[in-house]
Design a protein around this motif. Structure first.
Motif, PDB file in Angstrom:
ATOM      1  N   MET A 194      -9.465  74.820 -36.576  1.00 48.89           N
ATOM      2  CA  MET A 194     -10.535  73.709 -36.352  1.00 48.89           C
ATOM      3  C   MET A 194     -10.230  72.243 -36.500  1.00 48.89           C
ATOM      4  SD  MET A 194     -14.850  73.091 -38.511  1.00 48.89           S
ATOM      5  CE  MET A 194     -14.609  74.453 -38.071  1.00 48.89           C
ATOM      6  N   LYS A 195     -10.346  71.266 -35.749  1.00 44.63           N
ATOM      7  CA  LYS A 195      -9.312  69.977 -35.348  1.00 44.63           C
ATOM      8  C   LYS A 195     -11.409  68.771 -34.964  1.00 44.63           C
ATOM      9  CE  LYS A 195      -6.582  68.650 -32.468  1.00 44.63           C
ATOM     10  NZ  LYS A 195      -5.695  68.274 -31.366  1.00 44.63           N
ATOM     11  N   VAL A 196     -10.412  68.465 -36.904  1.00 48.53           N
ATOM     12  CA  VAL A 196     -12.305  67.222 -36.997  1.00 48.53           C
ATOM     13  C   VAL A 196     -11.468  66.178 -37.177  1.00 48.53           C
ATOM     14  CG1 VAL A 196     -13.749  67.278 -38.942  1.00 48.53           C
ATOM     15  CG2 VAL A 196     -12.946  69.712 -38.780  1.00 48.53           C
ATOM     16  N   ALA A 197     -12.519  65.166 -36.580  1.00 46.09           N
ATOM     17  CA  ALA A 197     -12.389  63.498 -36.859  1.00 46.09           C
ATOM     18  C   ALA A 197     -13.463  63.222 -37.722  1.00 46.09           C
ATOM     19  CB  ALA A 197     -12.700  63.036 -34.905  1.00 46.09           C
ATOM     20  N   ILE A 198     -13.076  62.645 -38.544  1.00 49.32           N
ATOM     21  CA  ILE A 198     -13.916  61.859 -39.043  1.00 49.32           C
ATOM     22  C   ILE A 198     -13.677  60.334 -38.862  1.00 49.32           C
ATOM     23  CG2 ILE A 198     -14.539  61.009 -41.847  1.00 49.32           C
ATOM     24  CD1 ILE A 198     -13.040  64.021 -42.672  1.00 49.32           C
ATOM     25  N   LEU A 199     -15.188  60.005 -38.240  1.00 51.59           N
ATOM     26  CA  LEU A 199     -15.082  58.495 -38.503  1.00 51.59           C
ATOM     27  C   LEU A 199     -15.642  57.818 -39.572  1.00 51.59           C
ATOM     28  CD1 LEU A 199     -17.089  59.086 -35.054  1.00 51.59           C
ATOM     29  CD2 LEU A 199     -14.980  58.996 -35.695  1.00 51.59           C
ATOM     30  N   GLY A 200     -15.243  57.002 -39.736  1.00 48.90           N
ATOM     31  CA  GLY A 200     -15.602  56.684 -41.371  1.00 48.90           C
ATOM     32  C   GLY A 200     -15.031  57.394 -42.537  1.00 48.90           C
TER      33      GLY A 200
END
Ligand code: NAD
Length: 316
Positions: A1-7
């Motif tokens: 699973m590819k996850v981007a975390i903003l902040g």
């Protein structure tokens, strides 16, 4: 699973990076590194990092290239006192920034986790269906962001969930906030300013619990715009909290009553449709105190911050 975390370089976002690392996921962290975002918060974690502003159109190019399955948005202006002092950034980041991320979601198709707050309900006991009734520029900007998520869900079918945690505490929280301010000022033998009579009630949840519950939600989400309240189930007045903290630290905290901040909500109080266990407040405070006591290098450079130093920092 590819996850981007903003902040992801902030307080809760960096705890969520650690939670993902525990699951062998190496996320992409996107953060503007404002005063609250610090690469120090990500020390020892596995992640890729790109410095970017969620309000900027370039965010779309970054996300198009990364191709995330899921984007979790912790990026926000998060301090009520600052929102009273200077509200503009709260509107641009918490509202327009959210819309910019939603635009990317509708074009790229990733699932969107929107991190909101109990403060959107105002001073009342609320369940997930309660109306929003914000009091401060901060909570008004967060409520507006939530409304745009709902609109994008209905109009464009953007797959999302909205998560509303109560007051978080734990390691790496910027010293403008009540608990780290109280711990650090006590370590420095300074008084702790208490707004009004200190009888305001807040419900506290340990940050690692929040990170874990968000991950559990991601696994079971239907992505149809479900709203989840995340209370800690541990509601105390600010004075009771300082008394508890004093017991943890092993000395009475020196309290100075100061003017109450304008619009100060007397109580936050949420129920939730979820079932989970959390760290007890006394155990969480102990871990938090130990962390601040052992990591002076982390907070010593922040002591000149107006919102740490002053008793009533919202006053212009
Ligand atoms: P924080 O202030 O510690 O971190 C916010 C992060 O967002 C920082 O790393 C900052 O650099 C980044 N950021 C700010 N503006 C940005 C922009 N325009 N573009 C990119 N990055 C930007 O906040 P936090 O306490 O970790 O809160 C995270 C989220 O959780 C926020 O949405 C907040 O409203 C919500 N929340 C916090 C609490 C709490 O008690 N801390 C409780 C409930 C909800």
């Amino acid at each position: 699973m590819k996850v981007a975390i903003l902040g992801g370089a902030g307080f809760i976002g960096s705890a969520f990076v650690r939670e993902l690392n525990n699951r062998n996921i190496k996320p992409l962290v996107i953060d503007l590194l404002t005063y609250a975002g610090r690469l120090e918060n990500l020390k020892g974690t596995k992640h890729e990092f790109i410095k970017a502003d969620i309000r900027d159109y370039k965010l779309h190019d970054i996300l198009r290239e990364f191709k995330p399955d899921i984007v979790v948005n912790f990026a926000a202006e998060s301090h009520v006192d600052r929102s009273i002092y200077r509200p503009q950034d709260f509107v641009t980041t918490n509202v327009m920034g959210t819309v910019n991320v939603l635009e990317s979601s509708r074009r790229l198709g990733f699932k969107y986790v929107h991190i909101s707050t109990d403060e959107v309900y105002g001073e009342r006991c609320a369940d997930e269906l309660s109306p929003l009734n914000p009091s401060s520029p901060y909570s008004a900007s967060k409520a507006s962001g939530d409304m745009f998520v709902k609109a994008y869900s209905r109009t464009y079918g953007v797959e999302n969930i909205i998560v509303r945690p109560s007051n978080n505490y734990g390691p790496r929280q910027f010293p403008e906030k009540f608990i780290p301010k109280a711990i650090i000022r006590s370590l420095m033998n300074l008084h702790v300013p208490v707004y009004g009579d200190g009888s305001q009630e807040r419900d506290w949840i340990y940050v690692e619990d929040t990170a874990k519950i968000i991950w559990d939600l991601i696994k079971k989400a239907e992505w149809k715009g479900e709203v989840y309240n995340l209370p800690g189930g541990q509601r105390v007045t600010n004075l009771e909290l300082l008394k508890l903290l004093g017991r943890v630290i092993g000395k009475d905290i020196s309290i100075k009553f100061v003017d109450d901040r304008p619009g100060h909500d007397r109580i936050y109080c949420m129920s939730t449709k979820l079932k989970y266990e959390v760290t007890s407040l006394s155990e969480g405070l102990k871990k938090t105190y130990e962390w601040y006591n052992q990591n002076k290098w982390w907070w010593e450079p922040l002591l000149q911050d107006k919102f740490f130093k002053e008793d009533e920092p919202w006053k212009v």
